[in-house]
Design a protein around this motif. Structure first.
Motif, mmCIF file in Angstrom:
data_model
loop_
_atom_site.group_PDB
_atom_site.id
_atom_site.type_symbol
_atom_site.label_atom_id
_atom_site.label_comp_id
_atom_site.label_asym_id
_atom_site.label_seq_id
_atom_site.Cartn_x
_atom_site.Cartn_y
_atom_site.Cartn_z
ATOM 1 N N GLU A 47 19.450 81.491 33.735
ATOM 2 C CA GLU A 47 20.090 80.344 34.401
ATOM 3 C C GLU A 47 19.662 80.257 35.869
ATOM 4 O O GLU A 47 19.527 79.163 36.415
ATOM 5 C CB GLU A 47 21.613 80.460 34.293
ATOM 6 C CG GLU A 47 22.386 79.309 34.865
ATOM 7 C CD GLU A 47 22.200 77.994 34.124
ATOM 8 O OE1 GLU A 47 22.314 76.937 34.777
ATOM 9 O OE2 GLU A 47 21.922 78.008 32.908
ATOM 10 N N ALA A 48 19.424 81.417 36.479
ATOM 11 C CA ALA A 48 18.980 81.452 37.871
ATOM 12 C C ALA A 48 17.491 81.104 38.000
ATOM 13 O O ALA A 48 16.991 80.882 39.089
ATOM 14 C CB ALA A 48 19.248 82.829 38.473
ATOM 15 N N ALA A 106 22.332 84.859 32.243
ATOM 16 C CA ALA A 106 22.641 84.579 33.646
ATOM 17 C C ALA A 106 21.367 84.591 34.490
ATOM 18 O O ALA A 106 21.162 83.715 35.343
ATOM 19 C CB ALA A 106 23.650 85.593 34.184
ATOM 20 N N GLU A 110 24.529 84.170 39.931
ATOM 21 C CA GLU A 110 24.684 83.936 38.490
ATOM 22 C C GLU A 110 25.268 85.158 37.787
ATOM 23 O O GLU A 110 26.177 85.032 36.969
ATOM 24 C CB GLU A 110 23.351 83.541 37.853
ATOM 25 C CG GLU A 110 22.894 82.147 38.209
ATOM 26 C CD GLU A 110 23.832 81.049 37.748
ATOM 27 O OE1 GLU A 110 24.533 81.212 36.729
ATOM 28 O OE2 GLU A 110 23.866 80.009 38.423
#
Length: 68
Positions: free
Chosen positions: A61-62, A58, A23
């Motif tokens: 998001e992971a 990011a 990500e």
């Protein structure tokens, strides 16, 4: 080149490391990502300094959290 180290919480295995690396690696300008699972340290090398909010997004998001 800019290098910054962040701390990510919640990682417990190599799959976690791969997810976070992937990500963050998708962010524009990122040239390298190194993740140390034991400490949660994530070192990011990029062409220019990154916006911390973009790195946090990011990581989110992971499925993990950027320690503040």
């Amino acid at each position: 080149m800019a290098t910054e180290t962040y701390t990510v919480t919640g990682m417990t295995c190599s799959h976690c490391v791969n997810s976070v690396s992937a990500e963050i690696g998708r962010l524009p300008g990122v040239t390298a990502v190194q993740v140390e699972l034991a400490s949660g340290a994530v070192t990011v090398t990029s062409n220019e300094p990154l916006d911390e909010a973009a790195v946090a997004a990011a990581v989110d998001e992971a499925g993990y959290e950027l320690a503040r």
